[in-house]
Structures are given as structure tokens and as C-alpha cells.
Design a protein around this motif. Structure first.
Motif, mmCIF file in Angstrom:
data_model
loop_
_atom_site.group_PDB
_atom_site.id
_atom_site.type_symbol
_atom_site.label_atom_id
_atom_site.label_comp_id
_atom_site.label_asym_id
_atom_site.label_seq_id
_atom_site.Cartn_x
_atom_site.Cartn_y
_atom_site.Cartn_z
ATOM 1 N N GLU A 14 0.818 -1.199 0.000
ATOM 2 C CA GLU A 14 0.000 0.000 0.000
ATOM 3 C C GLU A 14 0.855 1.254 0.000
ATOM 4 N N ALA A 15 1.996 1.215 0.653
ATOM 5 C CA ALA A 15 2.885 2.374 0.678
ATOM 6 C C ALA A 15 3.457 2.642 -0.713
ATOM 7 N N ASN A 16 3.638 1.606 -1.515
ATOM 8 C CA ASN A 16 4.199 1.759 -2.861
ATOM 9 C C ASN A 16 3.127 1.870 -3.936
ATOM 10 N N ASP A 17 1.868 1.929 -3.553
ATOM 11 C CA ASP A 17 0.753 1.982 -4.488
ATOM 12 C C ASP A 17 0.275 3.434 -4.577
ATOM 13 N N PRO A 18 0.618 4.134 -5.655
ATOM 14 C CA PRO A 18 0.293 5.561 -5.722
ATOM 15 C C PRO A 18 -1.204 5.830 -5.710
ATOM 16 N N LEU A 19 -1.562 6.955 -5.093
ATOM 17 C CA LEU A 19 -2.933 7.428 -5.103
ATOM 18 C C LEU A 19 -3.111 8.357 -6.293
ATOM 19 N N LEU A 20 -4.198 8.158 -7.020
ATOM 20 C CA LEU A 20 -4.466 8.936 -8.220
ATOM 21 C C LEU A 20 -5.705 9.805 -8.021
ATOM 22 N N SER A 21 -5.678 10.986 -8.594
ATOM 23 C CA SER A 21 -6.844 11.861 -8.579
ATOM 24 C C SER A 21 -7.837 11.373 -9.645
ATOM 25 N N PRO A 22 -9.083 11.820 -9.561
ATOM 26 C CA PRO A 22 -10.038 11.463 -10.618
ATOM 27 C C PRO A 22 -9.552 11.885 -12.011
ATOM 28 N N GLU A 23 -8.882 13.009 -12.095
ATOM 29 C CA GLU A 23 -8.365 13.462 -13.383
ATOM 30 C C GLU A 23 -7.304 12.505 -13.928
ATOM 31 N N GLN A 24 -6.456 12.003 -13.044
ATOM 32 C CA GLN A 24 -5.430 11.039 -13.473
ATOM 33 C C GLN A 24 -6.068 9.716 -13.900
ATOM 34 N N SER A 26 -9.066 9.409 -15.084
ATOM 35 C CA SER A 26 -9.701 9.714 -16.367
ATOM 36 C C SER A 26 -8.710 9.527 -17.512
ATOM 37 N N GLN A 27 -7.517 10.067 -17.362
ATOM 38 C CA GLN A 27 -6.485 9.909 -18.390
ATOM 39 C C GLN A 27 -6.086 8.452 -18.544
ATOM 40 N N MET A 28 -5.945 7.756 -17.416
ATOM 41 C CA MET A 28 -5.541 6.349 -17.440
ATOM 42 C C MET A 28 -6.560 5.502 -18.193
ATOM 43 N N LEU A 29 -7.828 5.908 -18.122
ATOM 44 C CA LEU A 29 -8.903 5.162 -18.782
ATOM 45 C C LEU A 29 -9.202 5.715 -20.171
ATOM 46 N N GLY A 30 -8.265 6.434 -20.737
ATOM 47 C CA GLY A 30 -8.414 6.902 -22.108
ATOM 48 C C GLY A 30 -9.342 8.079 -22.289
ATOM 49 N N VAL A 63 -7.563 0.526 -9.694
ATOM 50 C CA VAL A 63 -7.986 0.839 -11.067
ATOM 51 C C VAL A 63 -7.549 -0.286 -12.003
ATOM 52 N N GLU A 64 -6.311 -0.758 -11.836
ATOM 53 C CA GLU A 64 -5.817 -1.843 -12.688
ATOM 54 C C GLU A 64 -6.623 -3.117 -12.479
ATOM 55 N N GLU A 65 -6.993 -3.427 -11.242
ATOM 56 C CA GLU A 65 -7.806 -4.619 -10.967
ATOM 57 C C GLU A 65 -9.194 -4.475 -11.582
ATOM 58 N N TRP A 66 -9.783 -3.301 -11.493
ATOM 59 C CA TRP A 66 -11.093 -3.051 -12.088
ATOM 60 C C TRP A 66 -11.027 -3.256 -13.607
ATOM 61 N N LEU A 67 -9.949 -2.767 -14.213
ATOM 62 C CA LEU A 67 -9.770 -2.969 -15.658
ATOM 63 C C LEU A 67 -9.627 -4.449 -16.004
#
Length: 80
Positions: A14-24, A26-30, A63-67
């Protein structure tokens, strides 16, 4: 049920798992609109999120698991 080894590794992961904003995310999901992410949160359909004060954040791994789950659903649909 998790074993002792898994519990011991979880804080490090969890310490090495970055937290992403909704905007990030959004970009990650194209370019999925941030409004869609908000709707998915209220409908409990999108990636798992965290509420930190007034801020919404997503763990990259969530997010990656959801994908991955969405990929599996699409593959199963194609096989039918």
C-alpha cells in the motif's frame, strides 16, 4: 482468509501503491469523463476509491484490478 505472509506484505504494498486523482484516472482510462467516474462512484460500479477529507483518490492497483475484471467480462461475453 489471508495468511500471515500476505498480512505482513500489505502495508509495504500500500505504501508503494500511488494514489491517483479522478483526473489522473480519467487519463488512465483513455479520457473517460470525470463526471462518469463520479456517477460510477455513486452507483458503486467503478474502481474502488478512497475519500481523504474532501478529496477522492484511487489506488493505482484498484484501477488496474477493475480494468482486469472488465477485460474478463468482455472476454466472457465474446465467448458466448
Amino acid at each position: 482468509m489471508t495468511d500471515q505472509f500476505t498480512r505482513d506484505l500489505q502495508p509495504e504494498r500500500e505504501a508503494n501503491d500511488p494514489l491517483l486523482s479522478p483526473e489522473q484516472v480519467s487519463q488512465m482510462l483513455g479520457g473517460v469523463p470525470v463526471g462518469s467516474l463520479k456517477r460510477w462512484r455513486t452507483e458503486r460500479q467503478g474502481p474502488t476509491c478512497l475519500h481523504i477529507g474532501r478529496h477522492v483518490r484511487y489506488r493505482r492497483s484498484a484501477v488496474e484490478e477493475w480494468l482486469r475484471r472488465k477485460d474478463d467480462e468482455a472476454a466472457a461475453w465474446m465467448e458466448t
